[in-house]
Write an enzyme that holds these catalytic residues in place. Structure first.
Site, PDB file in Angstrom:
ATOM      1  N   CYS A   1       2.759  -6.982   1.599  1.00  0.00           N
ATOM      2  CA  CYS A   1       1.745  -6.339   2.446  1.00  0.00           C
ATOM      3  C   CYS A   1       1.018  -7.461   3.175  1.00  0.00           C
ATOM      4  O   CYS A   1       0.424  -8.340   2.536  1.00  0.00           O
ATOM      5  CB  CYS A   1       0.777  -5.561   1.553  1.00  0.00           C
ATOM      6  SG  CYS A   1      -0.637  -4.889   2.426  1.00  0.00           S
TER       7      CYS A   1
ATOM      8  N   SER B   1       0.821  -1.207   0.000  1.00  0.00           N
ATOM      9  CA  SER B   1       0.000   0.000   0.000  1.00  0.00           C
ATOM     10  C   SER B   1       0.861   1.265   0.000  1.00  0.00           C
ATOM     11  O   SER B   1       0.354   2.342  -0.289  1.00  0.00           O
ATOM     12  CB  SER B   1      -0.895   0.003   1.239  1.00  0.00           C
ATOM     13  OG  SER B   1      -0.098  -0.066   2.405  1.00  0.00           O
TER      14      SER B   1
ATOM     15  N   CYS C   1       3.213  -6.508   9.791  1.00  0.00           N
ATOM     16  CA  CYS C   1       2.914  -5.428   8.843  1.00  0.00           C
ATOM     17  C   CYS C   1       4.264  -4.970   8.330  1.00  0.00           C
ATOM     18  O   CYS C   1       5.198  -4.770   9.123  1.00  0.00           O
ATOM     19  CB  CYS C   1       2.181  -4.283   9.537  1.00  0.00           C
ATOM     20  SG  CYS C   1       2.046  -2.797   8.501  1.00  0.00           S
TER      21      CYS C   1
HETATM   22  N1  DGL Z   1       2.257  -2.577   4.968  1.00  0.00           N
HETATM   23  C1  DGL Z   1       1.006  -3.182   4.967  1.00  0.00           C
HETATM   24  C2  DGL Z   1       0.933  -4.466   5.728  1.00  0.00           C
HETATM   25  O1  DGL Z   1       1.918  -5.179   5.753  1.00  0.00           O
HETATM   26  C3  DGL Z   1      -0.237  -2.369   5.028  1.00  0.00           C
HETATM   27  C4  DGL Z   1      -0.300  -1.153   5.875  1.00  0.00           C
HETATM   28  C5  DGL Z   1      -1.595  -0.431   5.536  1.00  0.00           C
HETATM   29  O2  DGL Z   1      -1.721  -0.025   4.390  1.00  0.00           O
HETATM   30  O3  DGL Z   1      -2.477  -0.340   6.403  1.00  0.00           O
HETATM   31  O4  DGL Z   1      -0.078  -4.823   6.272  1.00  0.00           O
END
Ligand code: DGL
Length: 285
Positions: free
Chosen positions: A80, A18, A195
């Site tokens: 992600c 994202s 995340c």
């Molecule tokens: N970096 C992403 C993840 O690993 C998403 C963070 C987001 O867009 O809320 O979940």
């Protein structure tokens, strides 16, 4: 008439997130597969994914996967956790090339590494709400006959803190304490950074939970991709890794975090419109 057959090693590897979080995955990919080409998409216009509905996350994932398939990629890394938790099945359904998600590799690493069988998971609301990590940990632990207790916590404010490079700000220490102090009572010895933005806050998290063993899902996923594709045994084609960056909005922090995170002189990201991405999504319907 002779033609040059297209071999798998001249195709790039597609990566998306994202926003800047997936750069923490790209860092491991580049380090491990230093002769590869990478195409990275950061959907900065629509970050965060983690507070959105499963339907929206699946819709965005379809578009990102189709955008990367347009580069004739040989594999796709969903850098992600949110998209991996909610849409890995969909991505695998529409992709003719292997798709690597974040959840299972990190879950397996955590189960292997924990000494006391108590694992913490932090992630976005959507990832934690999906229970994807609990399921993956339970499956893997069962397969190796290990008993594991899992404690999960959504930490939605960590994404904007990482995007704003706020890891050293005093306000971040308060937020980290609020989110993480329960893990001290639970006596976890291993915490999954569920995340891909969170490795950008690694020092902050370690200051809050000293001595904890952190699992970086990007590292685990890189090992999985590497072994699945056996890329390390393929001939090198570049002296340096080649990286093409795309974003769906101008993101001031993107370029500076990309340089700090990857440590290479990277090209400026190319801006693509949401309409373009929308068309890519429709082309796969
Ligand atoms: N970096 C992403 C993840 O690993 C998403 C963070 C987001 O867009 O809320 O979940």
């Amino acid at each position: 008439m002779s033609s040059t057959p297209q071999t798998s090693h001249i195709q790039p590897i597609g990566v998306f997130d994202s926003g800047v979080g997936g750069l923490t995955v790209l860092r491991h990919l580049i380090h491990t597969m230093s002769s590869e080409e990478f195409v990275y998409l950061g959907d900065t216009a629509r970050v965060p994914y983690g507070n959105k509905s499963p339907e929206t996350i699946r819709h965005y994932t379809r578009q990102c996967v189709n955008f990367l398939l347009g580069f004739d990629v040989k594999a796709i890394v969903i850098a992600c956790n949110t998209a991996s938790a909610l849409a890995l099945d969909l991505a695998r359904e529409i992709s003719p090339v292997p798709v690597i998600g974040m959840i299972h590799p990190a879950a397996a690493t955590a189960v292997q590494q924990t000494q006391n069988g108590k694992i913490g998971i932090i992630g976005t609301r959507a990832t934690i709400g999906s229970h994807a990590y609990e399921l993956a940990i339970s499956d893997y632990a069962h397969s190796i006959k290990k008993h594991i207790d899992v404690y999960s916590k959504a930490c939605p404010l960590f994404v904007p803190l990482a995007e704003e490079d706020f890891g050293e700000h005093p306000a971040s220490a308060l937020i980290a304490k609020e989110y993480l102090q329960d893990f001290i009572d639970k006596e976890i010895d291993t915490l999954v950074l569920g995340c891909t933005h969170y490795p950008l806050l690694k020092d902050l998290i370690l200051r809050t939970l000293p001595g904890i063993s952190l699992i970086d899902c990007g590292e685990s996923a890189t090992n999985e991709l590497s072994s699945i594709m056996n890329i390390n045994n393929q001939p090198n084609i570049n002296t340096f890794p080649t990286v093409r960056l795309f974003t769906t909005d101008t993101a001031q922090s993107f370029t500076s975090i990309a340089k700090r995170c990857i440590g290479l002189d990277l090209p400026e990201p190319i801006l693509i419109s949401q309409e373009t991405l929308e068309e890519q999504g429709l082309s796969g319907l």
